[in-house]
Design a protein around this motif. Structure first.
Motif, PDB file in Angstrom:
ATOM      1  N   LEU A 129       1.031  -1.432  -0.028  1.00 23.85           N
ATOM      2  CA  LEU A 129       0.386   0.246  -0.240  1.00 23.85           C
ATOM      3  C   LEU A 129       0.662   1.261   0.099  1.00 23.85           C
ATOM      4  CD1 LEU A 129      -2.782  -0.554   2.579  1.00 23.85           C
ATOM      5  CD2 LEU A 129      -3.266  -1.145   0.374  1.00 23.85           C
ATOM      6  N   ALA A 130       0.374   2.426  -0.725  1.00 19.76           N
ATOM      7  CA  ALA A 130       0.980   3.206  -0.889  1.00 19.76           C
ATOM      8  C   ALA A 130      -0.296   5.043  -0.903  1.00 19.76           C
ATOM      9  CB  ALA A 130       2.090   4.065  -1.538  1.00 19.76           C
ATOM     10  N   ILE A 131       0.600   6.248  -0.365  1.00 19.88           N
ATOM     11  CA  ILE A 131      -0.951   6.908  -0.219  1.00 19.88           C
ATOM     12  C   ILE A 131      -0.018   7.982  -1.593  1.00 19.88           C
ATOM     13  CG2 ILE A 131      -1.418   9.008   0.740  1.00 19.88           C
ATOM     14  CD1 ILE A 131      -3.255   7.058   1.630  1.00 19.88           C
ATOM     15  N   CYS A 137       3.457  18.625  -4.423  1.00 20.66           N
ATOM     16  CA  CYS A 137       3.961  17.287  -4.130  1.00 20.66           C
ATOM     17  C   CYS A 137       5.145  17.698  -4.463  1.00 20.66           C
ATOM     18  CB  CYS A 137       3.302  16.588  -5.377  1.00 20.66           C
ATOM     19  SG  CYS A 137       3.192  17.055  -7.199  1.00 20.66           S
ATOM     20  N   TYR A 138       5.889  18.653  -4.647  1.00 22.31           N
ATOM     21  CA  TYR A 138       6.975  18.652  -4.872  1.00 22.31           C
ATOM     22  C   TYR A 138       7.844  18.646  -3.381  1.00 22.31           C
ATOM     23  CZ  TYR A 138       7.327  18.493  -9.148  1.00 22.31           C
ATOM     24  OH  TYR A 138       7.336  19.313 -10.814  1.00 22.31           O
ATOM     25  N   ARG A 139       7.311  19.200  -2.680  1.00 21.83           N
ATOM     26  CA  ARG A 139       6.711  20.044  -1.443  1.00 21.83           C
ATOM     27  C   ARG A 139       6.821  18.805   0.088  1.00 21.83           C
ATOM     28  NH1 ARG A 139       7.566  25.279  -0.949  1.00 21.83           N
ATOM     29  NH2 ARG A 139       6.331  25.783  -2.799  1.00 21.83           N
ATOM     30  N   GLU A 140       6.761  17.609  -0.621  1.00 19.74           N
ATOM     31  CA  GLU A 140       6.290  16.042   0.153  1.00 19.74           C
ATOM     32  C   GLU A 140       7.771  15.340  -0.050  1.00 19.74           C
ATOM     33  OE1 GLU A 140       3.642  15.141   2.028  1.00 19.74           O
ATOM     34  OE2 GLU A 140       1.352  15.765   1.112  1.00 19.74           O
ATOM     35  N   PRO A 188       7.659   8.595   5.730  1.00 23.21           N
ATOM     36  CA  PRO A 188       8.399   7.824   5.202  1.00 23.21           C
ATOM     37  C   PRO A 188       8.851   7.910   3.837  1.00 23.21           C
ATOM     38  CG  PRO A 188       6.083   8.207   6.599  1.00 23.21           C
ATOM     39  CD  PRO A 188       7.163   9.465   6.773  1.00 23.21           C
ATOM     40  N   PRO A 189       9.336   6.964   3.469  1.00 25.01           N
ATOM     41  CA  PRO A 189       9.821   6.859   1.909  1.00 25.01           C
ATOM     42  C   PRO A 189       9.203   7.519   1.146  1.00 25.01           C
ATOM     43  CG  PRO A 189      10.804   4.422   3.854  1.00 25.01           C
ATOM     44  CD  PRO A 189       9.315   4.770   3.740  1.00 25.01           C
ATOM     45  N   THR A 190       9.162   8.366   0.538  1.00 25.27           N
ATOM     46  CA  THR A 190       8.464   9.680  -0.929  1.00 25.27           C
ATOM     47  C   THR A 190       9.122   9.235  -1.914  1.00 25.27           C
ATOM     48  OG1 THR A 190       7.804  10.383   1.339  1.00 25.27           O
ATOM     49  CG2 THR A 190       7.504  11.533  -0.572  1.00 25.27           C
ATOM     50  N   VAL A 191       8.483   9.000  -3.026  1.00 24.52           N
ATOM     51  CA  VAL A 191       8.700   9.559  -4.349  1.00 24.52           C
ATOM     52  C   VAL A 191       7.998  10.166  -5.044  1.00 24.52           C
ATOM     53  CG1 VAL A 191      10.093   7.543  -3.891  1.00 24.52           C
ATOM     54  CG2 VAL A 191       8.731   7.540  -5.678  1.00 24.52           C
ATOM     55  N   LEU A 192       8.542  11.489  -5.998  1.00 21.86           N
ATOM     56  CA  LEU A 192       8.061  11.894  -6.739  1.00 21.86           C
ATOM     57  C   LEU A 192       7.782  10.735  -8.569  1.00 21.86           C
ATOM     58  CD1 LEU A 192       6.598  14.785  -7.622  1.00 21.86           C
ATOM     59  CD2 LEU A 192       8.275  14.826  -8.994  1.00 21.86           C
ATOM     60  N   ARG A 193       6.343  11.013  -8.732  1.00 27.55           N
ATOM     61  CA  ARG A 193       6.150  10.096  -9.672  1.00 27.55           C
ATOM     62  C   ARG A 193       6.640  10.982 -11.770  1.00 27.55           C
ATOM     63  NH1 ARG A 193       5.727   4.295  -9.249  1.00 27.55           N
ATOM     64  NH2 ARG A 193       5.086   4.665 -11.606  1.00 27.55           N
ATOM     65  N   ARG A 194       6.300  10.856 -12.343  1.00 27.12           N
ATOM     66  CA  ARG A 194       6.179  11.796 -13.318  1.00 27.12           C
ATOM     67  C   ARG A 194       4.781  11.413 -14.082  1.00 27.12           C
ATOM     68  NH1 ARG A 194       9.263  16.508 -12.631  1.00 27.12           N
ATOM     69  NH2 ARG A 194      11.935  15.266 -12.000  1.00 27.12           N
ATOM     70  N   SER A 195       3.968   9.960 -13.881  1.00 24.19           N
ATOM     71  CA  SER A 195       2.913   9.687 -14.399  1.00 24.19           C
ATOM     72  C   SER A 195       2.179   9.017 -13.190  1.00 24.19           C
ATOM     73  CB  SER A 195       2.899   8.895 -15.668  1.00 24.19           C
ATOM     74  OG  SER A 195       3.812   7.889 -15.623  1.00 24.19           O
ATOM     75  N   GLY A 196       1.042   8.840 -13.545  1.00 24.48           N
ATOM     76  CA  GLY A 196       0.304   7.830 -12.325  1.00 24.48           C
ATOM     77  C   GLY A 196      -1.051   7.832 -13.077  1.00 24.48           C
ATOM     78  N   TYR A 205      -3.699   9.374 -12.546  1.00 24.55           N
ATOM     79  CA  TYR A 205      -4.200  11.299 -12.810  1.00 24.55           C
ATOM     80  C   TYR A 205      -2.922  11.724 -12.929  1.00 24.55           C
ATOM     81  CZ  TYR A 205      -8.513   9.594 -10.482  1.00 24.55           C
ATOM     82  OH  TYR A 205     -10.009   8.882 -10.775  1.00 24.55           O
ATOM     83  N   GLY A 206      -1.923  11.642 -13.726  1.00 21.80           N
ATOM     84  CA  GLY A 206      -0.747  12.030 -13.604  1.00 21.80           C
ATOM     85  C   GLY A 206       0.465  12.739 -12.672  1.00 21.80           C
ATOM     86  N   ARG A 207       1.169  13.132 -12.422  1.00 23.95           N
ATOM     87  CA  ARG A 207       2.324  13.553 -12.218  1.00 23.95           C
ATOM     88  C   ARG A 207       1.864  13.770 -10.254  1.00 23.95           C
ATOM     89  NH1 ARG A 207       7.068  17.365 -13.343  1.00 23.95           N
ATOM     90  NH2 ARG A 207       6.412  17.178 -15.363  1.00 23.95           N
ATOM     91  N   GLY A 208       2.183  12.988 -10.011  1.00 25.01           N
ATOM     92  CA  GLY A 208       2.711  13.297  -8.075  1.00 25.01           C
ATOM     93  C   GLY A 208       3.573  12.608  -6.884  1.00 25.01           C
ATOM     94  N   ALA A 209       2.845  12.713  -5.553  1.00 23.41           N
ATOM     95  CA  ALA A 209       4.101  12.694  -4.625  1.00 23.41           C
ATOM     96  C   ALA A 209       3.203  10.649  -4.451  1.00 23.41           C
ATOM     97  CB  ALA A 209       4.038  13.124  -3.919  1.00 23.41           C
ATOM     98  N   LEU A 210       4.045   9.872  -4.219  1.00 26.19           N
ATOM     99  CA  LEU A 210       3.970   7.876  -3.895  1.00 26.19           C
ATOM    100  C   LEU A 210       4.713   8.341  -1.991  1.00 26.19           C
ATOM    101  CD1 LEU A 210       1.572   6.148  -4.863  1.00 26.19           C
ATOM    102  CD2 LEU A 210       4.628   5.358  -6.008  1.00 26.19           C
TER     103      LEU A 210
END
Length: 263
Positions: free
Chosen positions: A64-66, A85-88, A104-112, A114-119
């Motif tokens: 699971l992730a957010i 999302c960048y600040r996260e 918690p481990p957090t990355v920026l996904r360029r696509s998802g 609903y598009g770009r976002g923090a995961l």
């Protein structure tokens, strides 16, 4: 970040898998977040920005992730739109550079979906626990002091009690860092318990090592430059230097110093 202390109560479209085991190596978690397939499970029904519980599947690992998509961010008058999302992710980068492991481990996904976002890795936590329920635990004081310093350094404008999670192993995690790193003073937090106290020397030394990294670590500076504006990085450096010059937990300022709601 929008990691939550319980699972969504509505809108779930798929079977919810178990969270990743807590002993999963960090590098494995980061690769899983960066490369895994994101499957929407449901909209988390609290919070002002769009936040989704998702399953991530990669190389036989499902957990699971957010997911917080950029396009689901509500406009704010004082933070540039589309930057939360960048600040996260920047909050995770700073937490790791300090060596504190608070976020918690957090990355920026360029696509998802609903598009770009923090995961961010989902944290399985007790929904009845928050900063107010465990702040008096003597065993947690070193971690909570570091969390107070972390919020000061990152200029956290929204440290609610419910943004402090205790997982099933008793570890404290800090989440929801979308409105951090403003160049102007914005600190709003419920953690004023240490106000006026000297910051312990071991924490000061860890911040001093972080300051050296900010000055000399090209990889760290490059990563922050991809996430924050130049004036925000400069303000981070200034806050770090100011803390080292006067290592005392601050008192609330003249601005609104406590978020609402507090939990």
């Amino acid at each position: 970040m929008g990691t939550v202390s319980r699972r969504p109560r509505s809108g779930v479209a798929r079977r919810i898998p178990d969270p990743l085991p807590p002993e999963t190596p960090k590098e494995t978690v980061l690769r899983w977040l960066r490369e895994g397939e994101i499957q929407l499970l449901g909209l988390v029904p609290w919070g002002s920005n769009a936040t989704f519980l998702v399953a991530v599947v990669h190389e036989g690992i499902t957990g699971l992730a957010i997911y917080k998509p950029q396009r689901g961010e509500e406009p704010l008058w004082d933070f540039p739109h589309g930057t939360l999302c960048y600040r996260e992710v920047a909050a995770y980068v700073v937490s790791e550079a300090l060596g504190w492991g608070l976020v918690p481990p957090t990355v920026l996904r360029r696509s998802g979906p609903y598009g770009r976002g923090a995961l961010q890795l989902y944290i399985e936590a007790d929904p009845e626990e928050n900063y107010f329920t465990f702040r008096d635990d003597p065993a947690l004081q070193p971690t909570l002091m570091r969390l107070a310093v972390f919020d000061l350094l990152t200029n956290n404008a929204d440290r609610k009690a419910g943004h402090c999670l205790k997982d099933r192993n008793g570890r404290i995690w800090a989440i929801d860092h979308g409105i951090c790193f403003h160049a102007e003073p914005k600190l709003r937090t419920v953690i004023w318990d240490y106000r006026g106290q000297e910051i312990p020397e071991d924490i000061v030394e860890e911040v001093r090592a972080f300051e050296r990294r900010l000055k000399t670590d090209a990889d760290l500076r490059g990563e922050l430059a991809r996430l924050l504006r130049p004036e925000e990085i400069a303000a981070l450096e200034e806050r770090t230097a100011a803390l080292l010059e006067r290592p005392v937990f601050p008192h609330p300022g003249p601005w609104r110093s406590v978020p609402w709601p507090m939990i």
